[in-house]
Design a protein around this motif. Structure first.
Motif, PDB file in Angstrom:
ATOM      1  N   MET A 140       0.795  -1.189  -0.093  1.00 42.54           N
ATOM      2  CA  MET A 140       0.007   0.133  -0.174  1.00 42.54           C
ATOM      3  C   MET A 140       0.930   1.382   0.053  1.00 42.54           C
ATOM      4  N   VAL A 141       0.488   2.175  -0.821  1.00 37.84           N
ATOM      5  CA  VAL A 141       1.033   3.519  -0.957  1.00 37.84           C
ATOM      6  C   VAL A 141       0.482   4.403   0.092  1.00 37.84           C
ATOM      7  N   GLY A 142      -0.915   4.376   0.036  1.00 36.97           N
ATOM      8  CA  GLY A 142      -1.574   5.122   1.091  1.00 36.97           C
ATOM      9  C   GLY A 142      -1.728   6.719   0.506  1.00 36.97           C
ATOM     10  N   GLY A 143      -2.906   7.131   0.716  1.00 34.42           N
ATOM     11  CA  GLY A 143      -3.185   8.681   0.659  1.00 34.42           C
ATOM     12  C   GLY A 143      -3.474   8.813  -1.001  1.00 34.42           C
ATOM     13  N   ILE A 144      -3.866   7.602  -1.762  1.00 33.44           N
ATOM     14  CA  ILE A 144      -4.078   7.804  -3.060  1.00 33.44           C
ATOM     15  C   ILE A 144      -5.282   7.064  -3.515  1.00 33.44           C
ATOM     16  N   SER A 145      -6.134   6.736  -2.600  1.00 35.80           N
ATOM     17  CA  SER A 145      -7.273   5.775  -3.066  1.00 35.80           C
ATOM     18  C   SER A 145      -8.538   6.999  -3.576  1.00 35.80           C
ATOM     19  N   GLU A 146      -9.540   6.371  -3.856  1.00 35.33           N
ATOM     20  CA  GLU A 146     -10.819   7.265  -4.606  1.00 35.33           C
ATOM     21  C   GLU A 146     -11.428   8.141  -3.513  1.00 35.33           C
ATOM     22  N   THR A 147     -10.953   7.663  -2.291  1.00 39.59           N
ATOM     23  CA  THR A 147     -11.684   8.520  -1.034  1.00 39.59           C
ATOM     24  C   THR A 147     -10.524   9.441  -0.266  1.00 39.59           C
ATOM     25  N   SER A 148      -9.472   9.309  -0.728  1.00 40.96           N
ATOM     26  CA  SER A 148      -8.429  10.178   0.048  1.00 40.96           C
ATOM     27  C   SER A 148      -8.603  11.576  -0.625  1.00 40.96           C
ATOM     28  N   THR A 149      -8.330  12.723   0.262  1.00 43.23           N
ATOM     29  CA  THR A 149      -8.335  13.902  -0.155  1.00 43.23           C
ATOM     30  C   THR A 149      -7.202  14.783   0.028  1.00 43.23           C
ATOM     31  N   ALA A 150      -6.875  15.905  -0.765  1.00 42.86           N
ATOM     32  CA  ALA A 150      -5.547  16.622  -0.629  1.00 42.86           C
ATOM     33  C   ALA A 150      -5.266  17.118   0.700  1.00 42.86           C
ATOM     34  N   ALA A 151      -4.190  16.765   1.431  1.00 47.11           N
ATOM     35  CA  ALA A 151      -3.844  17.229   2.599  1.00 47.11           C
ATOM     36  C   ALA A 151      -2.248  16.930   2.612  1.00 47.11           C
ATOM     37  N   PRO A 152      -1.850  17.573   3.742  1.00 44.54           N
ATOM     38  CA  PRO A 152      -0.282  17.321   3.795  1.00 44.54           C
ATOM     39  C   PRO A 152       0.217  15.905   3.630  1.00 44.54           C
ATOM     40  N   ASP A 153      -0.512  15.013   3.858  1.00 45.14           N
ATOM     41  CA  ASP A 153       0.028  13.554   3.742  1.00 45.14           C
ATOM     42  C   ASP A 153      -0.658  12.825   2.846  1.00 45.14           C
ATOM     43  N   ALA A 154      -1.676  13.461   1.971  1.00 45.61           N
ATOM     44  CA  ALA A 154      -2.492  12.586   0.951  1.00 45.61           C
ATOM     45  C   ALA A 154      -2.938  13.403  -0.312  1.00 45.61           C
ATOM     46  N   CYS A 155      -3.396  12.694  -1.280  1.00 42.21           N
ATOM     47  CA  CYS A 155      -3.649  13.325  -2.845  1.00 42.21           C
ATOM     48  C   CYS A 155      -5.302  13.445  -2.742  1.00 42.21           C
ATOM     49  N   ASN A 156      -5.763  14.162  -3.622  1.00 40.79           N
ATOM     50  CA  ASN A 156      -7.121  14.019  -4.111  1.00 40.79           C
ATOM     51  C   ASN A 156      -7.034  12.783  -4.890  1.00 40.79           C
ATOM     52  N   GLY A 157      -7.025  11.641  -4.476  1.00 39.89           N
ATOM     53  CA  GLY A 157      -6.883  10.384  -5.031  1.00 39.89           C
ATOM     54  C   GLY A 157      -7.728   9.830  -6.241  1.00 39.89           C
ATOM     55  N   SER A 158      -8.784  10.474  -6.439  1.00 40.26           N
ATOM     56  CA  SER A 158      -9.586  10.133  -7.675  1.00 40.26           C
ATOM     57  C   SER A 158      -9.319  11.045  -8.901  1.00 40.26           C
ATOM     58  N   GLY A 159      -8.833  12.185  -8.384  1.00 40.68           N
ATOM     59  CA  GLY A 159      -8.639  13.236  -9.448  1.00 40.68           C
ATOM     60  C   GLY A 159      -7.257  13.638  -9.876  1.00 40.68           C
ATOM     61  N   ASP A 160      -6.360  13.411  -8.935  1.00 42.94           N
ATOM     62  CA  ASP A 160      -4.981  14.258  -9.194  1.00 42.94           C
ATOM     63  C   ASP A 160      -3.966  13.198  -9.374  1.00 42.94           C
ATOM     64  N   GLY A 161      -3.582  12.639 -10.607  1.00 42.25           N
ATOM     65  CA  GLY A 161      -2.792  11.637 -10.897  1.00 42.25           C
ATOM     66  C   GLY A 161      -1.386  12.041 -10.706  1.00 42.25           C
TER      67      GLY A 161
END
Length: 446
Positions: free
Chosen positions: A306-327
């Motif tokens: 698991m990479v983490g912070g890149i799923s379809e439910t993750s959102t942009a934050a210091p330790d995550a991405c907007n996983g569904s839309g920010d490739g």
């Protein structure tokens, strides 16, 4: 007895003339008067008869050495002056100089003894010369500087998915030269159907430091390719820009390349699939493009980690991405995780297609959207993406096969990643170690 009407008679052939006299109509006994002579050049001695109407005639030998001055012309680069040599003139006379600029230049300044006396004009007259002088003429060129040399606009296509508004955009021209631009004009090599210049302030004179605007309003047709087909023609082609030329009588022309783009047009290294038409109207559109070909026809996404912070439910934050839309963010996190290769995202990270080095593996909502088949990744129904925006319209050259996204599956992020099937549009979470196609994307800004 008073002498009456005392005058001087100049002999035939002499260039001497009377400049002034104080003798008047009557000269009393014992009084005197003065006659002043001048000539265009030194002359004498010349016998001149002096007599009154009731007097005898006296011959006076007159030598005239007129007061003269030298006027020396000089010329700057890119033109000539006439007369071009030093001129010796009598006091009080006038002298005219003519300037001839080279092609593409104009008279900038006339200077007398170093001081600015006239701006522009091809002739300068120096009157009542009473001293030696230096006359200099300089030439200048205006520089018509565009704010941008390349301008890309979106077509006006309200029926596209997603709809394209096609905002008008501005070509701004500034005179960065040393003199006003004269007879400014605008021409084009021809726009695609429906596109036109709807406002043009770049006409007549453009003063130094001033700017003018040319407004281009796009129509519904995209720029054509070399075969005269719209660049939106399957599978998408590279457009040939319209040349907008801005000219002036005293400046070299400046050309601006204008593109009218729709989905599938090849631009910025790939097939256009997303448009940001909210950028400043003096710049080009922003957006996203898909690479011109698959980076792999079969590569695993990565190991079962698991990479983490890149799923379809993750959102942009210091330790995550907007996983569904920010490739782009997803790809960066995946690379930073240091997964054991092969890793699909690494193919995009290492790509330099089209001379660009910011390719990434698309997120699931950049790859597609839910079309009633498979599992809904929550992309909605308006997102631009590789499947519905390009592939459904026979654009992009995709295979009827599954493609990786960079989005982990939130229900099982260690084992599964979202994939987009280009055969029927299905979105599914699949095993990370399967061999699946990969197509990179990149975002661009003006």
């Amino acid at each position: 007895v008073a002498a009456e009407n005392v005058v001087a008679t100049i002999p035939v052939g002499s260039d001497i003339s009377v400049q002034g006299t104080t003798c008047g109509a009557s000269l009393a006994v014992g009084d005197s008067c003065q006659i002043t002579f001048t000539a265009p050049a030194p002359e004498g001695p010349t016998d001149i008869a002096i007599a009154g109407s009731n007097t005898n005639t006296v011959l006076v030998a007159v030598t005239v050495n007129p007061l003269q001055f030298t006027v020396t012309p000089s010329v700057g680069a890119n033109g000539s002056i006439s007369p071009a040599t030093a001129q010796v003139v009598n006091a009080g006379s006038s002298l005219t100089f003519e300037a001839t600029p080279n092609t593409g230049f104009a008279v900038n300044q006339w200077r007398l003894d170093g001081d600015l006396v006239q701006t522009g004009g091809t002739s300068y007259q120096l009157n009542n010369i009473q001293a030696n002088h230096a006359v200099q003429v300089t030439f200048g060129q205006t520089t018509l500087s565009p704010l941008t040399q390349n301008l890309a606009l979106s077509v006006n296509a309200p029926g596209a998915d997603p709809a394209l508004i096609g905002n008008a955009r501005i070509i701004r021209i500034e005179n960065t030269g040393v003199m006003p631009a004269s007879n400014v004009q605008v021409g084009t090599s021809g726009f695609p159907a429906g596109t036109s210049i709807t406002s043009n302030a770049c006409t007549g004179t453009l003063n130094v430091g001033d700017a003018c605007d040319i407004t281009v309003t796009p129509g519904g047709s995209a720029s054509p390719d070399v075969a005269a087909n719209a660049c939106t023609t399957a599978p998408g082609t590279e457009p040939v820009p319209t040349t907008v030329s801005v000219t002036a009588d005293n400046a070299p022309s400046t050309n601006i390349n204008v593109l009218i783009l729709g989905y599938g047009c090849i631009y910025q290294g790939g097939f256009l699939f997303a448009v940001d038409d909210s950028t400043p109207n003096t710049t080009s559109i922003g957006g996203k493009v898909a690479a011109l070909s698959d980076q792999s026809t079969g590569v695993r996404w990565g190991p079962l980690e698991m990479v983490g912070g890149i799923s379809e439910t993750s959102t942009a934050a210091p330790d995550a991405c907007n996983g569904s839309g920010d490739g782009q963010c997803n790809t960066s996190r995946t690379i930073a995780a240091g997964l054991v290769p092969p890793v699909a995202a690494q193919l995009c990270e290492d790509s330099s297609d089209g001379g660009f080095t910011d390719w990434y593996l698309p997120a699931i909502c950049e790859a597609g959207r839910f079309v009633g088949l498979g599992t809904d990744a929550g992309c909605g129904v308006t997102n631009p993406n590789l499947y519905t925006t390009l592939h459904v319209n026979s654009l992009g050259g995709f295979a009827n096969d599954s493609y990786w996204s960079s989005t982990e599956f939130s229900a099982n992020p260690q084992l599964s990643v979202w994939s987009q099937n280009f055969s029927g549009g299905t979105q599914l979470a699949i095993d990370k170690t399967l061999a699946v196609r990969g197509r990179c994307a990149r975002a661009f800004t003006p």
